[in-house]
Design an enzyme around this catalytic site. Sequence first.
Site: not given
Length: 513
Positions: A82, A171, A163
């Site tokens: 996905h 990250v 952010g």
Amino acid sequence: MDQIIECVPNFSEGNQPETIRQITEVIQSVNQVRLIDVDAGQATNRTVVTFVGPPEAVCEAAFLAVRKAAQLIDMRKHQGAHPRFGATDVLPLVPVKGISMEETASLARQLAQRIGEELQIPVYCYENAALEEKRRNLADCRSGEYEGLSQKLSDPDWQPDFGPARFDEKVARSGATAVSARNFLVAYNINLNTTSTRWANAIAFDLREKGRVKREGGTLTGKPLKNNQGEPLFEPGLLKGVKGIGWYIEEYGIAQLSFNITDITRTTIHQTFEAACQRAEIRGLRVTGSQLVGVVPLQAMLDAGRYFLHKQKRSAGVSDEALIKIAVKSLGLDELGPFDPKKKIIEYLIEDKDARPLINSSVSQFVENTASESPAPGGGSVSACMGAMGAALGSMVANLSAHKRGWEAQWETFAQWAEKGKTFQDQLLRLVDEDTRAFNAILSAFQLPKSTDQEKQDRRTAIQKATRYAIEVPLKVMELSYQSMEVMKPWPKQVTLAPFPMPAWALLQPGRR
């Protein structure tokens, strides 16, 4: 709860049960939040979690879940079928009860800001929470996926809404998160009798609203056509509000059409299923069943049941349970595993059974409660119950007539009356417990304190309000019971039952049943 929202986060982990358990535990730790579904996919390496509750509690649970996912999931190691770009890949909020889309969008933006600032995770707001029109589409926000996130964060046009705009070690581990406010989305997969991803994609492109890229000569092998800006031109698909792709699921050994139906008021589950059947047949394939990921609104299942019964020229004026059963069998929702309505239909999952003690009791319990020393249930509840019984009898005659041999030409007329009777039946059933609640509200109002002038005034106001409602409920019972007689009225005067001269009610005579 006066206001209820749903949250459906998708986490990029579907193979480690312990990781999912820890994430769902922090969701359940928040008071008033109810976890209603956890759907893990091994091939997609993705888990869809669904929980509901009051807005403030749901947002708190969502924040805790994002924080926990960032601690447990390392996107540098993630592989799955996905599309994804973060440990918490998407985080949509959905208005369910007593709250507008605008209010939900505002909550989504506040949540996105908190995630970005406190957790230092890049956040993109999409759909109704989008701060820019070009970010409304999730596919655009997630383009490039995790592997392209470093480049995306350095692009001035794709700085996160909240952010950090940097791809540092933190990250790199957590990835980014997309937060939205959206309508109820149904994640719906359709199973094919093939292993070909190519054919699955071809059917998905036929159906999804975006369609497929236009090519020279209208062929699949022609050169892609582009507009003046160099962007590909698309031939729109058949279904509005539907996004989709095709893929191969190794877990089941089949190819699937994977759809997100973003607005089931525009395109229903059964319309998507039927269209897939038609497009598959054109290619020599067959749809063998389907799969609902997460939960589905009750109305969507009832609509599907009615559709397939009407297709069979059968009356849909039957119980919700019967409608759901025909929907499950017709859509093949139990092909890959059991379909439990109590776990897949959102209204059943959040239903407070204690709020309807009378209609959920047995007949003998209801009678005994009525005969007890308690003043409730009383005449209003009993009348509502009897009214529902009367409407049900009318529906029964209509249902029997609709499926009577020789009367096929008039099945639709009978079916319409059966469904109308079912509507009266449902409304009157709801009033069985409502009448008792209304009476109990009067008792509670009389028990309010009356020590001060203000307390006395508040008590008088409460008594008046409760008394008025306690009158309105039985009045509604009377009105509905009287109106329900219109279902019985056509029998036998207004319906011609040729070639059989007997009236419909004759079916109920001994020997005729």
